[in-house]
Design a protein around this motif. Structure first.
Motif, mmCIF file in Angstrom:
data_model
loop_
_atom_site.group_PDB
_atom_site.id
_atom_site.type_symbol
_atom_site.label_atom_id
_atom_site.label_comp_id
_atom_site.label_asym_id
_atom_site.label_seq_id
_atom_site.Cartn_x
_atom_site.Cartn_y
_atom_site.Cartn_z
ATOM 1 N N PRO A 1 0.808 -1.233 0.000
ATOM 2 C CA PRO A 1 0.000 0.000 0.000
ATOM 3 C C PRO A 1 0.832 1.269 0.000
ATOM 4 C CG PRO A 1 -0.009 -1.011 2.173
ATOM 5 C CD PRO A 1 0.692 -1.976 1.257
ATOM 6 N N SER A 2 2.117 1.155 0.368
ATOM 7 C CA SER A 2 2.975 2.340 0.409
ATOM 8 C C SER A 2 4.415 1.921 0.158
ATOM 9 C CB SER A 2 2.861 3.049 1.756
ATOM 10 O OG SER A 2 3.816 4.101 1.862
ATOM 11 N N THR A 3 5.012 2.445 -0.918
ATOM 12 C CA THR A 3 6.402 2.126 -1.234
ATOM 13 C C THR A 3 7.386 2.952 -0.411
ATOM 14 O OG1 THR A 3 6.344 3.730 -3.051
ATOM 15 C CG2 THR A 3 5.844 1.427 -3.589
ATOM 16 N N LEU A 4 6.901 4.014 0.217
ATOM 17 C CA LEU A 4 7.783 4.887 0.991
ATOM 18 C C LEU A 4 7.846 4.515 2.462
ATOM 19 C CD1 LEU A 4 6.874 8.383 -0.527
ATOM 20 C CD2 LEU A 4 8.815 6.904 -1.085
ATOM 21 N N LEU A 5 6.782 3.909 2.990
ATOM 22 C CA LEU A 5 6.745 3.622 4.423
ATOM 23 C C LEU A 5 6.569 2.133 4.703
ATOM 24 C CD1 LEU A 5 6.682 4.613 7.346
ATOM 25 C CD2 LEU A 5 4.203 4.936 7.104
ATOM 26 N N GLU B 1 -4.499 -6.718 -14.755
ATOM 27 C CA GLU B 1 -5.260 -5.691 -15.466
ATOM 28 C C GLU B 1 -6.627 -6.198 -15.878
ATOM 29 O OE1 GLU B 1 -2.867 -4.489 -18.718
ATOM 30 O OE2 GLU B 1 -1.347 -3.493 -17.487
ATOM 31 N N ALA B 2 -6.684 -7.475 -16.266
ATOM 32 C CA ALA B 2 -7.974 -8.040 -16.670
ATOM 33 C C ALA B 2 -8.943 -8.092 -15.492
ATOM 34 C CB ALA B 2 -7.771 -9.439 -17.244
ATOM 35 N N VAL B 3 -8.456 -8.467 -14.321
ATOM 36 C CA VAL B 3 -9.318 -8.502 -13.142
ATOM 37 C C VAL B 3 -9.708 -7.085 -12.728
ATOM 38 C CG1 VAL B 3 -9.467 -9.198 -10.722
ATOM 39 C CG2 VAL B 3 -8.324 -10.685 -12.368
ATOM 40 N N THR B 4 -8.763 -6.147 -12.824
ATOM 41 C CA THR B 4 -9.046 -4.763 -12.465
ATOM 42 C C THR B 4 -10.100 -4.162 -13.385
ATOM 43 O OG1 THR B 4 -6.759 -4.539 -11.687
ATOM 44 C CG2 THR B 4 -7.999 -2.509 -12.032
ATOM 45 N N ALA B 5 -10.064 -4.547 -14.653
ATOM 46 C CA ALA B 5 -11.012 -4.005 -15.633
ATOM 47 C C ALA B 5 -12.447 -4.410 -15.346
ATOM 48 C CB ALA B 5 -10.625 -4.459 -17.042
ATOM 49 N N THR B 6 -12.654 -5.462 -14.581
ATOM 50 C CA THR B 6 -14.011 -5.882 -14.231
ATOM 51 C C THR B 6 -14.600 -5.048 -13.104
ATOM 52 O OG1 THR B 6 -13.230 -7.520 -12.618
ATOM 53 C CG2 THR B 6 -13.455 -8.244 -14.918
ATOM 54 N N ALA C 1 -13.113 -4.884 -10.015
ATOM 55 C CA ALA C 1 -12.794 -5.538 -8.749
ATOM 56 C C ALA C 1 -12.021 -4.596 -7.838
ATOM 57 C CB ALA C 1 -11.984 -6.804 -9.003
ATOM 58 N N GLY C 2 -12.225 -4.765 -6.537
ATOM 59 C CA GLY C 2 -11.485 -3.993 -5.565
ATOM 60 C C GLY C 2 -10.069 -4.515 -5.387
ATOM 61 N N ARG C 3 -9.302 -3.865 -4.518
ATOM 62 C CA ARG C 3 -7.899 -4.233 -4.331
ATOM 63 C C ARG C 3 -7.759 -5.650 -3.786
ATOM 64 N NH1 ARG C 3 -3.276 -1.273 -4.114
ATOM 65 N NH2 ARG C 3 -1.526 -2.181 -2.968
ATOM 66 N N ALA C 4 -8.574 -5.992 -2.813
ATOM 67 C CA ALA C 4 -8.505 -7.343 -2.244
ATOM 68 C C ALA C 4 -8.904 -8.390 -3.273
ATOM 69 C CB ALA C 4 -9.401 -7.437 -1.015
ATOM 70 N N GLN C 5 -9.898 -8.088 -4.101
ATOM 71 C CA GLN C 5 -10.334 -9.029 -5.129
ATOM 72 C C GLN C 5 -9.271 -9.183 -6.214
ATOM 73 O OE1 GLN C 5 -14.042 -6.983 -6.013
ATOM 74 N NE2 GLN C 5 -15.214 -8.713 -5.154
#
Length: 277
Positions: A116-120, A184-189, A191-195
């Motif tokens: 969730p955070s690349t800096l912390l 990307e295919a799942v995101t395009a549907t 879906a949330g981050r957990a999904q």
């Protein structure tokens, strides 16, 4: 450069001769070798500063003497090793399970494509992985025996803490190498981050995960056999007791049992990994 044949009065033509290394590269290579030899000589002097070569020269005779006392092994001692061997297997198995449970969220927080955070968050997760891998399980066991007392619990926690770094590192690398097109295919549907993680990443890393888990369990079988040397339970406590009492025939029996256990666990782990991957 070398000159080619040319007619009188015509300018000479030159062709470039290929060399494997440039003069600067050759000089740097020789400089590296000289530095390596100098480092070896310095390390050798440091090692020899407190080395008593009288004892080193006598080591072969001592090894032959102890080996003769170990032979033949004492088969009547085997029944006393069954319970400690069972404890050792429990230490390795429960410690591996605990390490995997703790390593999974750490791996997802350390992976660049799921953190969730690349800096912390990611630096903290990577620090946990590096810290776990930097401390040997025997040292973990030594610290835990001092904190919670001797016994199986110290051994289980030591194996778990050591396993976090190993499993976490290999798992987060597998997560980062997943195919982004499936994500990307799942995101395009919609879906949330957990999904996205559940349907796009987990199926890709699942075979690698089982292979990593079995590989770590195999390693933990070997490491748990010696945790008893510092009081963390298992067959190592029997080994330490036999060495302290100079019962070398019992020591030979314990070493044979440990070797057989490691061989069986290695074969089982390899077979399971081939079936899963």
């Amino acid at each position: 450069m070398s000159a080619l044949d040319s007619r009188p009065g015509e300018p000479a033509h030159y062709s470039q001769v290929w060399c494997f290394r440039t003069p600067r590269a050759r000089l740097a290579l020789w400089g590296g070798w000289v530095a390596l030899v100098a480092l070896f000589v310095w390390c050798w002097q440091v090692m020899n500063a407190n080395t008593l070569w009288v004892f080193v020269a006598d080591a072969p005779d001592q090894a032959v003497d102890i080996g003769s006392r170990m032979f033949p092994p004492d088969p009547t001692y085997l029944p006393e090793l069954l319970l400690p061997l069972w404890d050792t297997l429990n230490i390795a198995t429960l410690g591996t399970l605990g390490g995997i449970i703790l390593a999974i969220p750490v791996a997802f927080l350390a992976a660049g494509n799921t953190t969730p955070s690349t800096l912390l968050v990611r630096p903290v997760a990577l620090f946990i992985i590096v810290s776990s891998r930097s401390i040997n399980s025997l040292i973990w066991a030594l610290l835990l025996v001092a904190l919670i007392g001797p016994g199986l619990l110290a051994g289980i926690v030591a194996i778990a803490l050591r396993s976090i770094g190993f499993v976490g590192k290999l798992l987060y690398e597998a997560i980062e190498e997943t195919d982004g097109r499936q994500v990307e295919a799942v995101t395009a549907t919609g879906a949330g981050r957990a999904q996205v993680i559940h349907y796009g990443i987990v199926p890709q890393v699942l075979p690698a995960f089982w292979g990593i888990a079995m590989f770590r369990w195999d390693i933990n079988i070997r490491e748990s056999t010696i945790l008893g040397l510092v009081g963390a339970g298992g067959i190592g406590m029997k080994l330490q007791s036999s060495i302290d009492t100079l019962a070398w025939s019992q020591v030979a029996t314990i070493l044979i049992v440990i070797l057989a256990t490691v061989v069986v666990s290695e074969a089982l782990s390899a077979r399971v990994r081939r079936a899963l991957i």
